[in-house]
Design an enzyme around this catalytic site. Structure first.
Site, PDB file in Angstrom:
ATOM      1  N   ASP A 121      21.106  56.372  36.533  1.00  0.00           N
ATOM      2  CA  ASP A 121      19.705  56.012  36.419  1.00  0.00           C
ATOM      3  C   ASP A 121      19.506  55.129  35.190  1.00  0.00           C
ATOM      4  OD1 ASP A 121      16.936  56.625  37.515  1.00  0.00           O
ATOM      5  OD2 ASP A 121      18.080  58.326  38.284  1.00  0.00           O
ATOM      6  N   ASP A 180      14.578  53.114  37.382  1.00  0.00           N
ATOM      7  CA  ASP A 180      13.373  53.928  37.484  1.00  0.00           C
ATOM      8  C   ASP A 180      12.119  53.074  37.273  1.00  0.00           C
ATOM      9  OD1 ASP A 180      12.270  56.716  37.578  1.00  0.00           O
ATOM     10  OD2 ASP A 180      11.551  56.166  35.589  1.00  0.00           O
ATOM     11  N   GLU A 218      13.545  51.259  41.889  1.00  0.00           N
ATOM     12  CA  GLU A 218      12.442  52.098  42.367  1.00  0.00           C
ATOM     13  C   GLU A 218      11.160  51.324  42.118  1.00  0.00           C
ATOM     14  OE1 GLU A 218      10.534  56.523  41.616  1.00  0.00           O
ATOM     15  OE2 GLU A 218      11.121  55.286  39.920  1.00  0.00           O
ATOM     16  N   HIS A 264      14.753  63.191  44.537  1.00  0.00           N
ATOM     17  CA  HIS A 264      14.334  64.213  43.573  1.00  0.00           C
ATOM     18  C   HIS A 264      12.822  64.280  43.400  1.00  0.00           C
ATOM     19  CE1 HIS A 264      14.390  60.456  41.405  1.00  0.00           C
ATOM     20  NE2 HIS A 264      13.624  60.999  40.467  1.00  0.00           N
ATOM     21  N   ASP A 265      12.092  63.261  43.878  1.00  0.00           N
ATOM     22  CA  ASP A 265      10.636  63.231  43.756  1.00  0.00           C
ATOM     23  C   ASP A 265       9.923  63.578  45.065  1.00  0.00           C
ATOM     24  OD1 ASP A 265      10.456  62.527  41.080  1.00  0.00           O
ATOM     25  OD2 ASP A 265      10.502  60.384  41.481  1.00  0.00           O
TER      26      ASP A 265
END
Length: 563
Positions: free
Chosen positions: A103, A204, A261, A334-335
């Site tokens: 990430d 991210d 993202e 994960h979200d």
């Protein structure tokens, strides 16, 4: 460093497996997953057939937002292990032909990062302009923006009598990308990790890094407390400049995978970001299909999924990026809550619906992403008390709505459906205590269904969801039409069937998916001719009846291949 040509674009044929390290596997009994735990499970991932492992943040962090608040970009979080452990993981993965991406969190840092500690010391501190600071307005915040994690997007600092911007938690101050010194620090850090041997970055909220400099007030939508700052920081004015600079100075010098993202990015935006000639990144994560079961104000406002809308949306992404950009494909991360619970039936038809969702996604064009536990059909969790939840977004939302008088029962209902902890309960390895995840007390409770749903049981059952994923992965390697073919939606307005074909010059694949519990008869002549001339290559029921018409059972999926 000599430039590596990226003619092969290996990431187009790759399958990525996302690991949330805190919840994957605990090797030392402290209740927290770690790098040594990942090393011990690499053979499991090799067996599944994935090519790339994406690690959610493993950097040093106070863990306000589970690692997305980075205190030191050059250190490993102590709970996860050491830099030596990471070196061992890279070696062990590469020996097995697995790549590792990490990430990249550079929209914000932790408020405990040394840059921010310095930045707070005074208006003339050299690090002041590493962050977005503004004086107040009429004794209040500089503008009316709300934080994505509830509350205002600004926090007051008494020492300098100014506010700093935090689009997320107040412990996640936003970096100021207008400052070239800051950008160069980021690029140096990226090179450090790439030179260490990682194989790319998941970036991210990367399309938030460019803000409109004047930071104007946002529209206050009905039912909202704060203004929507999105139009002034999503896909901001200098975002392409920054990504092209990043590509020129860093990314182009390595043969890597890059995925951004990007909430709020349209297909037109995605083409700009991923078109090879623009020299930015390989692919983006779209959020559009993940918002279709939310109401107009926020994700916690629940509404049922309309399949026609989902088909229309995914078709738009498949067709508008075809031949120009590149898609990422995902249901879970994960979200996001677990897709088998969210859009499927996680009780009577858990196995069938999990296999159907996998098939529907993996036959599309793009790079598929599997989130840990998806391959065994892990489900959402319904903890009885808010005290059992850990996610900062969930807890902030609960407090805010509770203070407004929303009944606890209604808030919990939204959390059961949309809370991020649905994805963060420990990976279910076996039916042993704590699902075999840890010998200690897990940092968040295990989903109580682990005795029924676990990897050990899945590996022993050749009809399991795990082996269905393995088969889909193998097909992607074998059939070029899945990577390169055109996408053509079938039965566009059917409320329960998602069907499409992928077509190249000499190959065709027809994908049929029933998104409902109903039995549905398909008597379309063109489809029936495919069935009689083609080969059935994917199915999710043990017995498949060969008939003159097709009856799709509850959550059934069939894929036919014609050459």
């Amino acid at each position: 460093m000599e430039k590596v040509k990226n003619d092969q674009q290996w990431w187009k044929k790759s399958i990525v497996y996302q690991i949330y390290p805190r919840s994957f596997y605990d090797s030392n009994g402290d209740g927290i997953g770690d790098l040594q735990g990942i090393i011990q499970k690499l053979d499991y991932l090799k067996e599944l057939g994935v090519d790339v492992i994406w690690l959610s943040p493993i950097y040093d962090s106070p863990n306000d937002d589970n690692g997305y608040d980075i205190r030191d970009y050059y250190q490993i979080m102590k709970e996860f292990g050491t830099m030596e452990d990471l070196d061992h993981l890279l070696d062990a993965a590469h020996q097995r032909g697995l790549k590792i991406i990490m990430d990249l969190v550079v929209n914000h840092t932790s408020d405990e990062h040394s840059w921010f500690v310095e930045s707070k010391k005074g208006l003339d501190n050299p690090y002041r302009d590493y962050y977005v600071w503004k004086p107040g307005r009429n004794g209040k915040e500089p503008n009316n923006w709300g934080s994505i994690f509830s509350g205002p997007a600004w926090n007051y600092d008494e020492n300098t009598n100014e506010y700093y911007l935090h689009l997320f938690s107040k412990k996640q101050p936003d970096l100021n990308w207008e400052n070239p010194a800051l950008r160069n620090e980021i690029y140096t850090m990226m090179k450090f990790w790439l030179d260490k041997g990682i194989d790319g970055f998941r970036m991210d909220v990367i399309n938030f890094i460019s803000k409109v400099p004047s930071l104007p007030d946002g529209e206050v939508k009905e039912g909202a407390i704060y203004g929507d700052g999105g139009p002034y920081f999503v896909n901001g004015p200098k975002i392409h400049k920054y990504l092209r600079e990043m590509n020129e100075k860093v990314l182009s010098q390595y043969d890597i995978l890059t995925v951004g993202e990007m909430p709020g990015a349209s297909t037109a935006d995605a083409v700009m970001y991923t078109k090879p000639q623009n020299k930015e990144i390989n692919m983006i994560f779209t959020f559009e299909h993940m918002g279709l079961d939310s109401g107009p104000t926020e994700k916690w406002d629940l509404k049922p999924l309309n399949l026609v809308h989902l088909k229309k949306n995914l078709t738009k992404w498949q067709t508008e990026l075809h031949g120009t950009g590149w898609n990422s494909l995902y249901w879970n991360n994960h979200d996001q809550p677990r897709v088998v619970s969210r859009f499927g039936d996680d009780q009577e038809y858990r196995v069938e619906s999990a296999k159907m969702f996998a098939t529907c996604l993996h036959m599309m064009q793009g790079t598929p992403y599997i989130y840990q536990g998806e391959e065994i059909g892990m489900t959402n969790v319904e903890f009885e008390s808010i005290e059992q939840y850990q996610d900062v977004e969930t807890l902030n939302m609960f407090r805010e709505k509770h203070s407004l008088g929303v009944p606890t029962e209604d808030i919990m209902k939204s959390i059961y459906v949309k809370g991020r902890d649905n994805a963060r309960t420990p990976m279910q390895w076996s039916e042993q205590v704590h699902s075999g995840f840890t010998k200690g007390t897990p940092w968040i409770e295990v989903n109580p269904r682990y005795k029924e749903i676990n990897a050990e049981a899945a590996l022993e059952d050749k009809e399991s969801i795990f082996y269905h994923y393995k088969h889909l992965i193998a097909l992607r390697k074998k059939l070029d039409v899945i990577t390169t073919g055109d996408f053509n939606l079938l039965f566009e307005d059917h409320p329960k069937i998602f069907a499409y074909e992928r077509r190249s010059e000499n190959e065709k694949v027809v994908v049929l998916c029933n998104f409902s519990r109903d039995e549905i008869v398909i008597d379309n002549n063109e489809i029936l001719s495919v069935i009689t001339t083609g080969k059935l290559i994917v199915h999710n029921y043990k017995e498949v009846k060969a008939e003159s018409s097709i009856t799709l059972r509850a959550f059934e999926t069939l894929v036919y291949y014609v050459k």
